[in-house]
Scaffold this active site. Structure first.
Site, PDB file in Angstrom:
ATOM      1  N   HIS A 226       0.810  -1.226   0.000  1.00 51.38           N
ATOM      2  CA  HIS A 226       0.000   0.000   0.000  1.00 51.38           C
ATOM      3  C   HIS A 226       0.840   1.271   0.000  1.00 51.38           C
ATOM      4  O   HIS A 226       0.307   2.371  -0.110  1.00 51.38           O
ATOM      5  CB  HIS A 226      -0.904   0.039   1.243  1.00 51.38           C
ATOM      6  CG  HIS A 226      -0.150   0.372   2.505  1.00 51.38           C
ATOM      7  ND1 HIS A 226       0.630  -0.542   3.166  1.00 51.38           N
ATOM      8  CD2 HIS A 226      -0.037   1.525   3.210  1.00 51.38           C
ATOM      9  CE1 HIS A 226       1.183   0.019   4.221  1.00 51.38           C
ATOM     10  NE2 HIS A 226       0.805   1.280   4.275  1.00 51.38           N
TER      11      HIS A 226
HETATM   12  C1  UD1 Z   1      -0.963   6.466   5.540  1.00 52.31           C
HETATM   13  C2  UD1 Z   1       0.465   6.804   5.918  1.00 52.31           C
HETATM   14  C3  UD1 Z   1       1.348   5.580   5.722  1.00 52.31           C
HETATM   15  C4  UD1 Z   1       0.790   4.391   6.480  1.00 52.31           C
HETATM   16  C5  UD1 Z   1      -0.659   4.172   6.140  1.00 52.31           C
HETATM   17  C6  UD1 Z   1      -1.230   3.116   7.042  1.00 52.31           C
HETATM   18  C7  UD1 Z   1       1.096   9.160   5.527  1.00 52.31           C
HETATM   19  C8  UD1 Z   1       1.902  10.064   4.690  1.00 52.31           C
HETATM   20  N1  UD1 Z   1       1.009   7.880   5.091  1.00 52.31           N
HETATM   21  O1  UD1 Z   1      -0.962   6.128   4.171  1.00 52.31           O
HETATM   22  O2  UD1 Z   1       2.651   5.842   6.224  1.00 52.31           O
HETATM   23  O3  UD1 Z   1       1.553   3.253   6.136  1.00 52.31           O
HETATM   24  O4  UD1 Z   1      -1.409   5.385   6.326  1.00 52.31           O
HETATM   25  O5  UD1 Z   1      -2.254   2.414   6.449  1.00 52.31           O
HETATM   26  O6  UD1 Z   1       0.572   9.556   6.534  1.00 52.31           O
HETATM   27  N2  UD1 Z   1      -8.438   6.168   1.832  1.00 52.31           N
HETATM   28  C9  UD1 Z   1      -9.686   5.608   1.971  1.00 52.31           C
HETATM   29  N3  UD1 Z   1     -10.191   5.475   3.224  1.00 52.31           N
HETATM   30  C10 UD1 Z   1      -9.515   5.883   4.317  1.00 52.31           C
HETATM   31  C11 UD1 Z   1      -8.267   6.471   4.175  1.00 52.31           C
HETATM   32  C12 UD1 Z   1      -7.718   6.600   2.913  1.00 52.31           C
HETATM   33  O7  UD1 Z   1     -10.329   5.226   0.996  1.00 52.31           O
HETATM   34  O8  UD1 Z   1     -10.054   5.716   5.425  1.00 52.31           O
HETATM   35  C13 UD1 Z   1      -7.852   6.294   0.481  1.00 52.31           C
HETATM   36  C14 UD1 Z   1      -8.074   7.693  -0.114  1.00 52.31           C
HETATM   37  O9  UD1 Z   1      -8.270   7.540  -1.476  1.00 52.31           O
HETATM   38  C15 UD1 Z   1      -6.734   8.356   0.104  1.00 52.31           C
HETATM   39  C16 UD1 Z   1      -5.744   7.195   0.043  1.00 52.31           C
HETATM   40  O10 UD1 Z   1      -6.438   6.078   0.576  1.00 52.31           O
HETATM   41  O11 UD1 Z   1      -6.457   9.327  -0.858  1.00 52.31           O
HETATM   42  C17 UD1 Z   1      -4.478   7.445   0.836  1.00 52.31           C
HETATM   43  O12 UD1 Z   1      -4.781   7.818   2.180  1.00 52.31           O
HETATM   44  P1  UD1 Z   1      -3.716   8.648   3.055  1.00 52.31           P
HETATM   45  O13 UD1 Z   1      -4.264   8.887   4.391  1.00 52.31           O
HETATM   46  O14 UD1 Z   1      -3.267   9.834   2.278  1.00 52.31           O
HETATM   47  O15 UD1 Z   1      -2.460   7.738   3.133  1.00 52.31           O
HETATM   48  P2  UD1 Z   1      -2.307   6.160   3.327  1.00 52.31           P
HETATM   49  O16 UD1 Z   1      -1.938   5.563   2.006  1.00 52.31           O
HETATM   50  O17 UD1 Z   1      -3.445   5.600   4.057  1.00 52.31           O
HETATM   51  N1  UDP Z   2      -3.522  -4.800   9.365  1.00 52.04           N
HETATM   52  C1  UDP Z   2      -4.826  -5.236   9.606  1.00 52.04           C
HETATM   53  N2  UDP Z   2      -5.596  -5.610   8.547  1.00 52.04           N
HETATM   54  C2  UDP Z   2      -5.133  -5.596   7.268  1.00 52.04           C
HETATM   55  C3  UDP Z   2      -3.803  -5.164   7.027  1.00 52.04           C
HETATM   56  C4  UDP Z   2      -3.024  -4.757   8.102  1.00 52.04           C
HETATM   57  O1  UDP Z   2      -5.271  -5.292  10.757  1.00 52.04           O
HETATM   58  O2  UDP Z   2      -5.885  -5.967   6.357  1.00 52.04           O
HETATM   59  C5  UDP Z   2      -2.698  -4.351  10.506  1.00 52.04           C
HETATM   60  C6  UDP Z   2      -1.426  -5.131  10.709  1.00 52.04           C
HETATM   61  O3  UDP Z   2      -1.656  -6.231  11.563  1.00 52.04           O
HETATM   62  C7  UDP Z   2      -0.487  -4.104  11.323  1.00 52.04           C
HETATM   63  C8  UDP Z   2      -0.994  -2.780  10.782  1.00 52.04           C
HETATM   64  O4  UDP Z   2      -2.282  -3.032  10.231  1.00 52.04           O
HETATM   65  O5  UDP Z   2      -0.619  -4.077  12.738  1.00 52.04           O
HETATM   66  C9  UDP Z   2      -0.071  -2.238   9.731  1.00 52.04           C
HETATM   67  O6  UDP Z   2      -0.654  -1.122   9.138  1.00 52.04           O
HETATM   68  P1  UDP Z   2      -0.324  -0.635   7.679  1.00 52.04           P
HETATM   69  O7  UDP Z   2       0.302  -1.732   6.905  1.00 52.04           O
HETATM   70  O8  UDP Z   2      -1.556  -0.015   7.141  1.00 52.04           O
HETATM   71  O9  UDP Z   2       0.679   0.569   7.940  1.00 52.04           O
HETATM   72  P2  UDP Z   2       2.260   0.664   8.213  1.00 52.04           P
HETATM   73  O10 UDP Z   2       2.594  -0.217   9.343  1.00 52.04           O
HETATM   74  O11 UDP Z   2       2.942   0.297   6.931  1.00 52.04           O
HETATM   75  O12 UDP Z   2       2.445   2.110   8.492  1.00 52.04           O
END
Ligand code: UD1
Ligand code: UDP
Length: 366
Positions: free
Chosen positions: A207
């Site tokens: 992701h």
């Molecule tokens: C964010 C973090 C990343 C982390 C991840 C955890 C930053 C810069 N990035 O990335 O480090 O690994 O969270 O999962 O803070 N969206 C939805 N529903 C939601 C949230 C997001 O559909 O509830 C979609 C939207 O299209 C959005 C995209 O995901 O534009 C990205 O969301 P964003 O919060 O910008 O960053 P993440 O990729 O979630």
């Molecule tokens: N996780 C979850 N369901 C999923 C994918 C991830 O509960 O379908 C949990 C996972 O166990 C871990 C956390 O989400 O604890 C990791 O989050 P993510 O990969 O979104 O973010 P990152 O750690 O890369 O910032």
């Protein structure tokens, strides 16, 4: 410290990794407030974790949602500042490296409030990643730095941060895994629901912006994982983050047949999938740690990791996004000895964090 702690959080990993600290606060009867930035808002990334991890609903939800870095961080900064003015706490805790952390940290540091950064001192040394900027800023403006390992403590010391501000606590992800893995084994029916009972499979997550926002890299990842799965004749289960799902549609990418995309999973089901997988391929930070804690071999489709401990103990391998490198790394990790030591602590990180803040509570994690 610390009559009143505010938790500023906004995304899935922060909810999971702060949950044990929030529970420890409840146990110690420390008054606290949860401020949710609203960075994650889809039920599958957000409220499902509050329910399953038995957390109280956030006291405030700023509802900021998605947007460019500047817009998202700026709106969160304004919102967090307003709430902190209203509550006037002694301490704010943030966890990790997201934009919610950056906003929470900057807002706090301009006020007469102590800032604590949980999971301090991680570095990928790749400044093109937004997460790297966020963690560096949060570390350098925190009064309390909770380093998960001695290695992260040493990194902070190299950057000139005073010893007195740093405490090595272990990573709260261990607290979360220890607290939930038995529950996951007992309660989750995900394996039978997905028809995976007794069948070998790989678990995949991808992701990160640097991977899925780049069409070539995303295609390459899917090709590599598909190739590895063919070689072992297994299926790959891919709970897909909405960012990645959107990119698949936008780039018109067809996911190879062996890779089954499913909805993001709730925590117990995801832990069950992790524990039962033959191998995990990922670009997630938290998933690299959990694989290592659970004794499951991991291949990380990135060029760097801020979790080098996982590689040093032999639990993880970095392979970038080249298909041949992914397949080769999977092959090598499947042959690895899985008897490594968990480098992230003993599951009592949350208690150590509260102790460092001046609160003494009884030890003991389920
Ligand atoms: C964010 C973090 C990343 C982390 C991840 C955890 C930053 C810069 N990035 O990335 O480090 O690994 O969270 O999962 O803070 N969206 C939805 N529903 C939601 C949230 C997001 O559909 O509830 C979609 C939207 O299209 C959005 C995209 O995901 O534009 C990205 O969301 P964003 O919060 O910008 O960053 P993440 O990729 O979630
Ligand atoms: N996780 C979850 N369901 C999923 C994918 C991830 O509960 O379908 C949990 C996972 O166990 C871990 C956390 O989400 O604890 C990791 O989050 P993510 O990969 O979104 O973010 P990152 O750690 O890369 O910032």
């Amino acid at each position: 410290m610390s009559e009143h702690v505010v938790f500023v959080l906004g995304t899935r990993p922060e909810i999971i990794k702060l949950a044990p600290v929030i529970h420890a606060c409840s146990d110690a009867k420390i008054p606290y407030t949860i401020v949710h930035t609203g960075q994650h808002y889809s039920e599958t990334l957000d409220s499902v974790f509050f329910e399953q991890l038995e957390l109280p609903d956030p006291d405030y939800n700023l509802g900021v949602g998605s947007g460019s870095h500047g817009k998202q961080t700026g709106e969160m900064l304004i919102g967090v500042e307003q709430v902190l003015e209203e509550i006037d706490p002694e301490t704010v805790l943030v966890q990790g490296d997201t934009n919610s952390v950056l906003a929470g940290a900057i807002a706090t540091s301009k006020m007469d409030i102590d800032l604590g950064h949980v999971e301090a001192g991680l570095r990928s040394f790749d400044r093109s990643m937004p997460e790297e900027t966020n963690r560096i800023v949060a570390d350098h403006i925190s009064e309390y730095l909770f380093a998960p390992t001695v290695q992260s403590e040493q990194q902070l010391r190299r950057e000139g941060i005073e010893e007195e501000r740093i405490t090595v606590t272990g990573n709260t992800v261990v607290d979360a895994v220890y607290r939930n893995r038995t529950l996951a084994r007992e309660k989750s029916t995900v394996l039978s629901t997905l028809g995976l009972d007794g069948r070998p499979f790989f678990l995949m997550t991808a992701h990160r912006a640097e991977n899925v926002d780049d069409e070539d890299r995303f295609r390459s990842i899917l090709r590599g994982v598909d190739r590895a799965a063919h070689e072992r004749d297994v299926e790959v289960v891919y709970p897909i983050h909405p960012r990645a799902e959107q990119r698949l549609a936008e780039f018109d990418i067809e996911v190879p047949e062996r890779i089954r995309t499913i909805e993001p999973q709730e925590y117990l089901d995801f832990l069950r999938l992790e524990a039962a997988a033959e191998l995990i391929v990922t670009d997630s930070g938290g998933v690299q740690e959990e694989a290592c804690i659970l004794g499951v071999p991991c291949v990380t489709m990135r060029d760097s990791t801020e979790r080098p401990e996982t590689i040093e103990v032999g639990a993880n391998r970095l392979c970038g996004t080249d298909p041949a490198a992914i397949a080769r790394s999977v092959d090598e990790m499947l042959g690895a000895d899985t008897g490594w030591e968990n480098p992230f602590g003993d599951g009592n990180a949350s208690e150590r964090i509260l102790e460092a803040l001046g609160v003494s509570i009884e030890r003991g994690v389920a």
